[in-house]
Motif scaffolding. Structure first.
Motif, PDB file in Angstrom:
ATOM      1  N   ALA A 104     -45.938   0.450 -17.495  1.00 31.96           N
ATOM      2  CA  ALA A 104     -47.087   1.109 -18.115  1.00 31.96           C
ATOM      3  C   ALA A 104     -47.269   0.677 -19.563  1.00 31.96           C
ATOM      4  O   ALA A 104     -48.394   0.446 -20.017  1.00 31.96           O
ATOM      5  CB  ALA A 104     -46.922   2.624 -18.036  1.00 31.96           C
ATOM      6  N   PHE A 105     -46.179   0.542 -20.316  1.00 29.95           N
ATOM      7  CA  PHE A 105     -46.271   0.194 -21.729  1.00 29.95           C
ATOM      8  C   PHE A 105     -46.610  -1.281 -21.953  1.00 29.95           C
ATOM      9  O   PHE A 105     -47.160  -1.632 -22.996  1.00 29.95           O
ATOM     10  CB  PHE A 105     -44.955   0.519 -22.434  1.00 29.95           C
ATOM     11  N   CYS A 106     -46.280  -2.148 -20.979  1.00 28.62           N
ATOM     12  CA  CYS A 106     -46.481  -3.588 -21.169  1.00 28.62           C
ATOM     13  C   CYS A 106     -47.653  -4.142 -20.372  1.00 28.62           C
ATOM     14  O   CYS A 106     -47.927  -5.345 -20.432  1.00 28.62           O
ATOM     15  CB  CYS A 106     -45.207  -4.351 -20.811  1.00 28.62           C
ATOM     16  N   GLY A 107     -48.343  -3.301 -19.609  1.00 30.96           N
ATOM     17  CA  GLY A 107     -49.566  -3.735 -18.949  1.00 30.96           C
ATOM     18  C   GLY A 107     -49.375  -4.477 -17.653  1.00 30.96           C
ATOM     19  O   GLY A 107     -50.173  -5.359 -17.321  1.00 30.96           O
ATOM     20  N   SER A 157     -39.510  12.768 -23.981  1.00 29.27           N
ATOM     21  CA  SER A 157     -40.926  12.888 -23.645  1.00 29.27           C
ATOM     22  C   SER A 157     -41.393  11.731 -22.773  1.00 29.27           C
ATOM     23  O   SER A 157     -42.155  11.917 -21.815  1.00 29.27           O
ATOM     24  CB  SER A 157     -41.748  12.944 -24.932  1.00 29.27           C
ATOM     25  N   THR A 158     -40.924  10.515 -23.090  1.00 29.44           N
ATOM     26  CA  THR A 158     -41.340   9.329 -22.342  1.00 29.44           C
ATOM     27  C   THR A 158     -40.983   9.443 -20.865  1.00 29.44           C
ATOM     28  O   THR A 158     -41.743   9.011 -19.981  1.00 29.44           O
ATOM     29  CB  THR A 158     -40.689   8.079 -22.959  1.00 29.44           C
ATOM     30  N   LEU A 159     -39.830  10.036 -20.577  1.00 33.46           N
ATOM     31  CA  LEU A 159     -39.319  10.090 -19.200  1.00 33.46           C
ATOM     32  C   LEU A 159     -39.630  11.396 -18.474  1.00 33.46           C
ATOM     33  O   LEU A 159     -39.265  11.546 -17.303  1.00 33.46           O
ATOM     34  CB  LEU A 159     -37.795   9.897 -19.221  1.00 33.46           C
ATOM     35  N   ARG A 160     -40.306  12.324 -19.121  1.00 35.74           N
ATOM     36  CA  ARG A 160     -40.406  13.670 -18.555  1.00 35.74           C
ATOM     37  C   ARG A 160     -41.099  13.686 -17.190  1.00 35.74           C
ATOM     38  O   ARG A 160     -40.643  14.339 -16.255  1.00 35.74           O
ATOM     39  CB  ARG A 160     -41.140  14.593 -19.539  1.00 35.74           C
ATOM     40  N   THR A 161     -42.180  12.959 -17.037  1.00 35.00           N
ATOM     41  CA  THR A 161     -42.889  12.966 -15.749  1.00 35.00           C
ATOM     42  C   THR A 161     -42.126  12.171 -14.704  1.00 35.00           C
ATOM     43  O   THR A 161     -41.898  12.644 -13.581  1.00 35.00           O
ATOM     44  CB  THR A 161     -44.300  12.384 -15.931  1.00 35.00           C
ATOM     45  N   ARG A 208     -44.233  -1.766 -31.314  1.00 35.65           N
ATOM     46  CA  ARG A 208     -43.991  -0.609 -30.445  1.00 35.65           C
ATOM     47  C   ARG A 208     -42.946  -0.922 -29.382  1.00 35.65           C
ATOM     48  O   ARG A 208     -42.699  -2.074 -29.043  1.00 35.65           O
ATOM     49  CB  ARG A 208     -45.302  -0.150 -29.795  1.00 35.65           C
ATOM     50  N   VAL A 209     -42.338   0.144 -28.848  1.00 35.27           N
ATOM     51  CA  VAL A 209     -41.302  -0.036 -27.832  1.00 35.27           C
ATOM     52  C   VAL A 209     -41.910  -0.649 -26.572  1.00 35.27           C
ATOM     53  O   VAL A 209     -43.081  -0.414 -26.258  1.00 35.27           O
ATOM     54  CB  VAL A 209     -40.608   1.291 -27.484  1.00 35.27           C
ATOM     55  N   PRO A 210     -41.119  -1.423 -25.823  1.00 32.78           N
ATOM     56  CA  PRO A 210     -41.614  -1.953 -24.554  1.00 32.78           C
ATOM     57  C   PRO A 210     -41.447  -0.989 -23.400  1.00 32.78           C
ATOM     58  O   PRO A 210     -41.988  -1.211 -22.309  1.00 32.78           O
ATOM     59  CB  PRO A 210     -40.732  -3.192 -24.347  1.00 32.78           C
ATOM     60  N   PRO A 253     -46.962   4.155 -26.408  1.00 34.34           N
ATOM     61  CA  PRO A 253     -45.614   3.761 -26.839  1.00 34.34           C
ATOM     62  C   PRO A 253     -45.423   3.986 -28.336  1.00 34.34           C
ATOM     63  O   PRO A 253     -46.261   3.589 -29.143  1.00 34.34           O
ATOM     64  CB  PRO A 253     -45.548   2.264 -26.488  1.00 34.34           C
ATOM     65  N   PRO A 254     -44.316   4.636 -28.722  1.00 35.68           N
ATOM     66  CA  PRO A 254     -44.082   4.886 -30.153  1.00 35.68           C
ATOM     67  C   PRO A 254     -43.636   3.622 -30.886  1.00 35.68           C
ATOM     68  O   PRO A 254     -43.250   2.615 -30.277  1.00 35.68           O
ATOM     69  CB  PRO A 254     -42.961   5.936 -30.138  1.00 35.68           C
TER      70      PRO A 254
END
Length: 431
Positions: A174-177, A376-380, A139-141, A357-358
């Motif tokens: 968020a994606f990498c913890g 979508s990832t950056l919308r917020t 998945r993407v980082p 993460p996709p």
């Protein structure tokens, strides 16, 4: 990482060697564009000598740090994550922020990988390689500060400095913890890194804990913050910021909110007109980031090669965006004031990203899918950057499996110190 020189039992040399060793495995190699081994060992030796003789310069003296490859580090090429800039001459001096960190005794280990020109929220880099998400390599980082987040997550350095324009620190954290902090614009002095969007770019810091970021922030912030409320209350926004999230993200977010309520944090759910108005403007006119990115890098579209296909697509779409972006710039000051009034002293709580993460292979197989997931990832986070918010994302474990999600705590510009203090309390409640 230590918050004081008496806490850490390891010498600066030992910490430096641990950091350098962590750059050698595959995950570490994917994370770093440049490793400054000679400089790191020299800085570490100087820190240990100070510890023995005159005393340490700061609580961070001897602590390893890495820099997103938008910052100039003496003797290294600042690539901005692009092969088109790899042949530039090395920087002759450190950038201002790098120099200030050096004066505090931090040990520069190197420069981290990123999305090309910092112009993507996914973190994929097809020239330097995509940093490996330590929670799921398929998945993407997250991006654009992908290497910075992975460097913290895999132990290369306890502190990484990135930049955040539309979410570029908050998303990969968020994606990498790990924890990611977007500071208010120019909090650490005038931005001196290679800008994607001078209007919205801010310095961001990634670490394993909020407390580590607080130490860095206290040392680096140019001015003290105005007095803020001693007690915290929070608002969860009504609308797409929660409603459009995947079931897993909503479940994790709702559980975190309930834990905060159980810890005594007053939380209400309310409509915030500034959020809806800002998102409507972005949906209608595009983004300031896109217009600024085209102004900076649009000339590269005439080159036959040298930039990634996804970057080329985004730049091409923004070729005529300057006029539309003028409407966004005109509305921005009033909307930022309205955002502060809407919160009325509260912090905003929402998921950092609306989905998990996709998968990298899925995105590389379809241009349309790649671009849709990026948006979508950056919308917020993009909308909150437009409103000038500082923000901290705290890691949340997903309802199943190892994937990380983020609890985003945001406040109006200038609330950085209070925001970090409250985020530290929230960490204790949400685990």
């Amino acid at each position: 990482m230590t918050t004081g020189p008496s806490v850490c039992r390891l010498s600066a040399r030992e910490r430096c060697e641990d950091a350098l060793a962590s750059t050698k495995p595959a995950a570490g190699r994917s994370t770093m564009i440049t490793v400054t081994e000679e400089r790191a060992r020299r800085d570490a030796a100087a820190s240990d000598e100070r510890r023995r003789t005159v005393g340490l310069r700061s609580p961070l003296d001897g602590v390893p740090i890495v820099w997103k490859d938008l910052f100039d580090v003496e003797g290294t090429v600042t690539t901005c994550g692009s092969s088109s800039l790899s042949d530039r001459p090395p920087a002759v001096t450190d950038g201002t922020l790098v120099r200030r960190a050096h004066e505090l005794g931090l040990v520069t280990v190197g420069k981290t990988n990123l999305s090309e020109f910092a112009f993507s929220g996914l973190g994929i880099n097809q020239h330097f390689g995509t940093p490996v998400n330590p929670l799921d390599p398929a998945r993407v980082p997250g991006g654009s500060s992908s290497g910075a987040a992975v460097a913290v997550a895999v132990g290369i350095a306890p502190l990484a400095v990135g930049t955040d324009t539309s979410g570029s620190v908050r998303v990969p954290a968020a994606f990498c913890g790990c924890v990611g902090f977007r500071a208010s614009h120019n909090r650490y002095g005038r931005n001196d890194f290679r800008a994607l969007s001078p209007t919205l770019d801010s310095v961001g810091v990634l670490a394993r804990t909020v407390e580590d970021i607080r130490v860095f922030d206290r040392l680096m912030a140019r001015d003290g913050d105005p007095a803020r409320p001693a007690t915290v209350r929070a608002v969860v926004p009504v609308g797409e910021w929660v409603d459009d999230c995947t079931p897993g993200v909503r479940t994790s977010f709702a559980a975190a909110v309930e834990r905060l309520r159980a810890d005594g944090v007053p939380i209400e759910t309310a409509e915030l007109p500034s959020l809806a108005h800002a998102q409507s403007l972005i949906d209608t006119h595009g983004t300031i980031v896109g217009a600024d990115a085209y102004a900076a890098y649009g000339h590269l579209l005439s080159a036959p090669a040298g930039i990634e296909p996804a970057t080329r697509r985004r730049l091409s779409r923004n070729a005529g965006s300057q006029a539309a972006a003028a409407s966004l710039r005109a509305a921005m000051p009033a909307l930022r004031r309205q955002f502060s009034a809407d919160l009325a002293g509260a912090v905003l709580l929402c998921p950092t990203v609306r989905h998990e993460p996709p998968r990298i292979d899925d995105l590389l197989a379809s241009d349309d899918l790649y671009d849709a997931w990026n948006a979508s990832t950056l919308r917020t986070t993009m909308m909150l950057s437009y409103l000038g918010a500082c923000g901290v994302t705290l890691p949340l474990r997903g309802p199943s499996g190892p994937l990380s999600q983020g609890l985003l705590v945001s406040a109006p510009a200038g609330w950085d110190s209070a925001l970090l203090a409250w985020a530290s309390r929230f960490t204790e409640a949400v685990g």
